[in-house]
Scaffold this active site. Structure first.
Site, mmCIF file in Angstrom:
data_model
loop_
_atom_site.group_PDB
_atom_site.id
_atom_site.type_symbol
_atom_site.label_atom_id
_atom_site.label_comp_id
_atom_site.label_asym_id
_atom_site.label_seq_id
_atom_site.Cartn_x
_atom_site.Cartn_y
_atom_site.Cartn_z
ATOM 1 N N GLU A 29 -25.373 -28.139 -22.007
ATOM 2 C CA GLU A 29 -25.733 -26.839 -21.243
ATOM 3 C C GLU A 29 -26.721 -26.411 -19.846
ATOM 4 O O GLU A 29 -26.795 -26.692 -18.935
ATOM 5 C CB GLU A 29 -24.492 -25.962 -21.679
ATOM 6 C CG GLU A 29 -24.731 -24.799 -19.927
ATOM 7 C CD GLU A 29 -23.623 -23.237 -20.410
ATOM 8 O OE1 GLU A 29 -22.990 -23.707 -21.990
ATOM 9 O OE2 GLU A 29 -23.420 -22.811 -19.736
ATOM 10 N N ASP A 66 -27.744 -17.474 -25.317
ATOM 11 C CA ASP A 66 -26.801 -17.891 -25.000
ATOM 12 C C ASP A 66 -27.150 -19.695 -25.146
ATOM 13 O O ASP A 66 -27.303 -20.369 -23.729
ATOM 14 C CB ASP A 66 -26.472 -17.718 -23.836
ATOM 15 C CG ASP A 66 -24.709 -18.973 -22.977
ATOM 16 O OD1 ASP A 66 -24.468 -19.594 -24.268
ATOM 17 O OD2 ASP A 66 -24.619 -18.689 -22.211
ATOM 18 N N GLU A 86 -16.211 -12.450 -21.339
ATOM 19 C CA GLU A 86 -16.394 -13.124 -19.361
ATOM 20 C C GLU A 86 -14.932 -13.301 -18.953
ATOM 21 O O GLU A 86 -14.324 -14.029 -18.431
ATOM 22 C CB GLU A 86 -17.136 -14.535 -19.859
ATOM 23 C CG GLU A 86 -18.249 -13.963 -20.423
ATOM 24 C CD GLU A 86 -18.910 -15.913 -20.172
ATOM 25 O OE1 GLU A 86 -17.861 -16.723 -20.731
ATOM 26 O OE2 GLU A 86 -20.571 -15.898 -20.160
HETATM 27 O O1 GCW Z 1 -22.933 -20.170 -21.565
HETATM 28 C C1 GCW Z 1 -21.245 -19.703 -21.847
HETATM 29 C C2 GCW Z 1 -20.890 -20.975 -20.606
HETATM 30 C C3 GCW Z 1 -19.468 -21.101 -20.518
HETATM 31 C C4 GCW Z 1 -18.447 -20.084 -21.738
HETATM 32 C C5 GCW Z 1 -19.256 -19.200 -22.836
HETATM 33 C C6 GCW Z 1 -18.397 -19.689 -23.861
HETATM 34 C C7 GCW Z 1 -16.179 -21.558 -23.182
HETATM 35 O O2 GCW Z 1 -21.647 -21.075 -19.180
HETATM 36 O O3 GCW Z 1 -19.024 -21.840 -19.121
HETATM 37 O O4 GCW Z 1 -16.845 -20.891 -21.674
HETATM 38 O O5 GCW Z 1 -20.362 -19.718 -23.125
HETATM 39 O O6 GCW Z 1 -19.300 -19.525 -25.001
HETATM 40 O O7 GCW Z 1 -17.412 -18.788 -24.483
#
Ligand code: GCW
Length: 699
Positions: A414, A386, A305
């Site tokens: 989340e 996720d 990311e």
């Molecule tokens: O699911 C994603 C989240 C991000 C997060 C990432 C991760 C901290 O939307 O906000 O970043 O996972 O786990 O690194």
């Protein structure tokens, strides 16, 4: 005593499951004696004493014959002589509690002072339960040696994916409440630490009271001033915080930015194989340990990311992780390397295996098994995508057989309703931990079997607290924090036992019937939420702007790479070996075979593995589409029942919590109806197939 703060939570903060009046009442006739001759006094035993005297206001004596509660550490000799068994990789942290029927003192024992502290809170919280007519003798050791919280708190006071207000650790410039924490001696540098010591002490107490033993203070995306936490003067503040945590038995970790040597010192490269980079980290680590001798180590998110990482230099993740491991090893520190690595630039037109985000962690790590240093840990999210409402176990848990692994969970909601919608995820977590991995071992148990160092495995979870008065936004989301601790300790603890214990501690003024009602609300909530959101494991139909509420097509043509592929004929992702991305083949043969065939794939991950026609016949005889419609109507209707249940408790609950929860349940009701209507309409428009029961679906 230096570093031992006597504070209790600020007046404004809710007391969660440790309600002071209840705890003080429970102990008001007790006289405690703490005897740690077997191990010696340390910061934890001093904290235990201050908990008894300062927090509970109870009396402490040195003569055990005058005590009604005796806490004492045990030597190996004592343990063997008494025939006690402390089992597992974390045996040292276990406790033995003896509650006599009457007259005699309660005895809490452990091989370590930390174990005593855990036993003390367990006894206060009513674990084990004092039986009326017979003595209780219970020994309990944690299933997982590492029981960790990951704070996604950021230096500017915000919390990534936080739904409970600002960070309890860091604050916006100028927002700090304690004057001594406002500016550093260095001109122009900002103290981003909130400095609310009362709040930190209270938080740490909650952590210890549920058996947690590690915490990473800052977000894995390390930005702004957080990059400098490893340097003075910020490090001095980290040391102050670490002091508090260590006194409650928790090790403190920091997330670091892989590119720190370039950002902080202008090095031209951060190649982990470059000696100058290694040297930079070695010196940095030495310095950290001068300030914080008990420092835990680093958590690193790399090459994911947008974060920097070893790939940029043609290196592997083990090159990266082992560089840190090497720097930390002389101090007994560890590096926790995250497996949440994927390329967030997928082309939705690409239907090949490489574009299947579910494969990413496995692709990036499976062939590195056996190459991580013995003080490195790979932290793997429980599912391959996720933290969706329903996912299969991440196949990396099968692939890593000679690696220390931590399983990662997300307490902060989340994808589970932002602590607005009620969602107690313990059933899902236990489902993941219990996933069969090999003969005689489920996923939780396999961790220590496959570890290079069995003490370096465990669970980590993203925390769900903030500065909000209730700590968690929704007062009922405190149960998720509480439940996580009990789950780390006992990976198969009965869900309804946890929810009831939490309800009893948190709502002591409710009668038994209503405590059961609250526990029941929690027990079903995870299932209800899964019913009205993305169907049957398909995932990511969530609103892209923040991940709350429906957005059925929000990710369909995005670069993040997780799609449902709904069309006029069907829905779901084909991850079979025969016609799909081949993901199903990443499991051992029996499971791969099971997931290859929709007829044998469990319903909760059916659309995760298969693209199926709407007319597909489910095991119960309904069509796939009818099942989706039914789930959505049922899920939304069950929220109405939850509201009714909460109302039935109303007269027994204080106004503040009653109203806060009511407001959130009303919002949940609207959310559930919105999800129901959008998902049903979305699929009705494609399919043209009406609901068999004639319920209204907009076109
Ligand atoms: O699911 C994603 C989240 C991000 C997060 C990432 C991760 C901290 O939307 O906000 O970043 O996972 O786990 O690194």
């Amino acid at each position: 005593v230096e570093g031992i703060d006597m504070a209790i939570a600020g007046e404004d903060a809710d007391e969660m499951w440790l309600r002071h009046s209840v705890m003080a009442d429970r102990t008001k006739h007790q006289t405690f004696c703490v005897n740690v001759d077997a191990t010696g006094e340390d910061a934890v035993s001093l904290r235990l004493r201050s908990e008894i005297v300062q927090w509970l206001g109870a009396s402490l004596v040195s003569d055990p014959s005058r005590a009604t509660v005796i806490l004492r550490t045990l030597t190996d000799h004592d343990i063997a002589g008494r025939g006690l068994t402390f089992d597992g990789a974390a045996a040292n942290e276990g406790w033995h509690i003896h509650i006599p029927t009457s007259g005699q003192p309660v005895i809490i024992e452990s091989p370590s002072t930390r174990g005593l502290l855990y036993g003390f809170y367990a006894w206060l919280e009513g674990t084990p339960n004092a039986a009326e007519e017979k003595t209780v003798d219970v020994t309990s050791c944690p299933d997982q040696p590492i029981r960790m919280l990951d704070q996604w708190d950021q230096a500017n006071g915000s919390v990534e994916r936080g739904y409970a207000g600002e960070s309890i650790f860091f604050g916006r410039w100028g927002s700090n409440v304690h004057s001594e924490f406002v500016s550093f001696p260095q001109r122009g540098e900002y103290d981003v630490f909130r400095g609310d010591v009362d709040r930190l002490v209270a938080y740490t107490r909650y952590c210890a009271s549920i058996g947690l033993n590690a915490i990473c203070l800052n977000n894995v995306n390390v930005r702004g001033y957080a990059i400098r936490f490893i340097q003075d003067p910020w490090l001095t503040r980290i040391a102050q915080i670490a002091h508090i945590f260590e006194s409650f038995g928790l090790k403190v970790f920091l997330s670091v930015n892989f590119a720190a040597p370039r950002i902080l010192s202008g090095l031209s490269t951060v190649d982990p194989c470059d000696p100058a980079v290694q040297q930079w980290w070695n010196e940095m680590v030495d310095h950290i340990y001068e300030r914080i001798p008990g420092f835990g180590g680093f958590v690193v998110k790399a090459d994911s990311e947008g974060e920097p990482g070893p790939y940029q230099y043609g290196r592997t993740h083990t090159d990266g992780a082992n560089m840190f491991a090497h720097a930390l090893a002389p101090h007994g520190g560890i590096v926790i390397w995250r497996a949440f690595v994927y390329n967030s630039h997928t082309d939705w037109r690409d239907r090949t295996a490489q574009a299947d985000r579910a494969r990413a962690a496995w692709e990036n790590f499976h062939d590195l098994d056996g190459q991580f240093a013995s003080n490195a840990i790979l932290q793997v999210k429980f599912g391959p995508i996720d933290f969706q409402t329903s996912e299969p176990l991440n196949p990396l848990f099968f692939a890593m057989k000679h690696t220390n692994v931590i399983m990662e969970f997300e307490i902060t909601a989340e994808y589970l309703g932002h602590q607005i919608d009620l969602n107690f995820p313990l059933p899902q977590w236990e489902h993941m931990a219990s996933w069969p991995v090999e003969e005689g071992a489920d996923a939780a148990r396999a961790l220590s079997r496959h570890a290079l160092n069995p003490r370096l495995t465990g669970f980590a979870a993203v925390a769900n607290v903030g500065m909000d008065w209730s700590w968690t936004g929704n007062p009922l989301a405190q149960a998720n924090f509480f439940g996580y601790g009990l789950f780390c300790w006992n990976n198969h603890v009965p869900v309804s036992r946890v929810s009831l214990q939490w309800a009893q501690l948190t709502f002591p003024d409710c009668d038994d019937e209503h405590q059961h009602t609250i526990a029941h609300m929690l027990d079903q909530s995870n299932e209800i939420y899964a019913q009205y959101t993305a169907p049957l494991g398909v995932g990511f139909m969530v609103n892209r702007d923040g991940h709350y509420g429906p957005g059925p097509d929000d990710y369909e043509f995005s670069r993040w790479g997780t799609y449902h592929f709904a069309d006029r004929d069907g829905i779901g992702v084909d991850r079979t070996q025969k016609t799909g991305t081949g993901y199903a083949g990443l499991y051992p043969e029996d499971q791969a075979r099971q997931f290859e065939d929709p007829a044998t794939t469990p319903d909760d991950v059916l659309l995760f593995f298969h693209h199926l026609p709407y007319s597909w016949q489910m095991k119960d005889g309904r069509t796939l589409l009818q099942r989706i419609y039914d789930d959505h109507f049922d899920g939304a209707a069950r929220v109405d029942d939850v509201i009714r249940d909460w109302k039935s408790c109303a007269s027994q609950i204080d106004e503040r919590r009653r109203e806060e929860v009511s407001r959130r349940l009303t919002a949940q009701q609207a959310d559930a109806r919105e999800w129901r209507d959008e998902i049903c309409t979305f699929l009705y428009r494609f399919s043209g197939i009406a609901d068999e029961h004639g319920r209204k679906i907009s076109d």
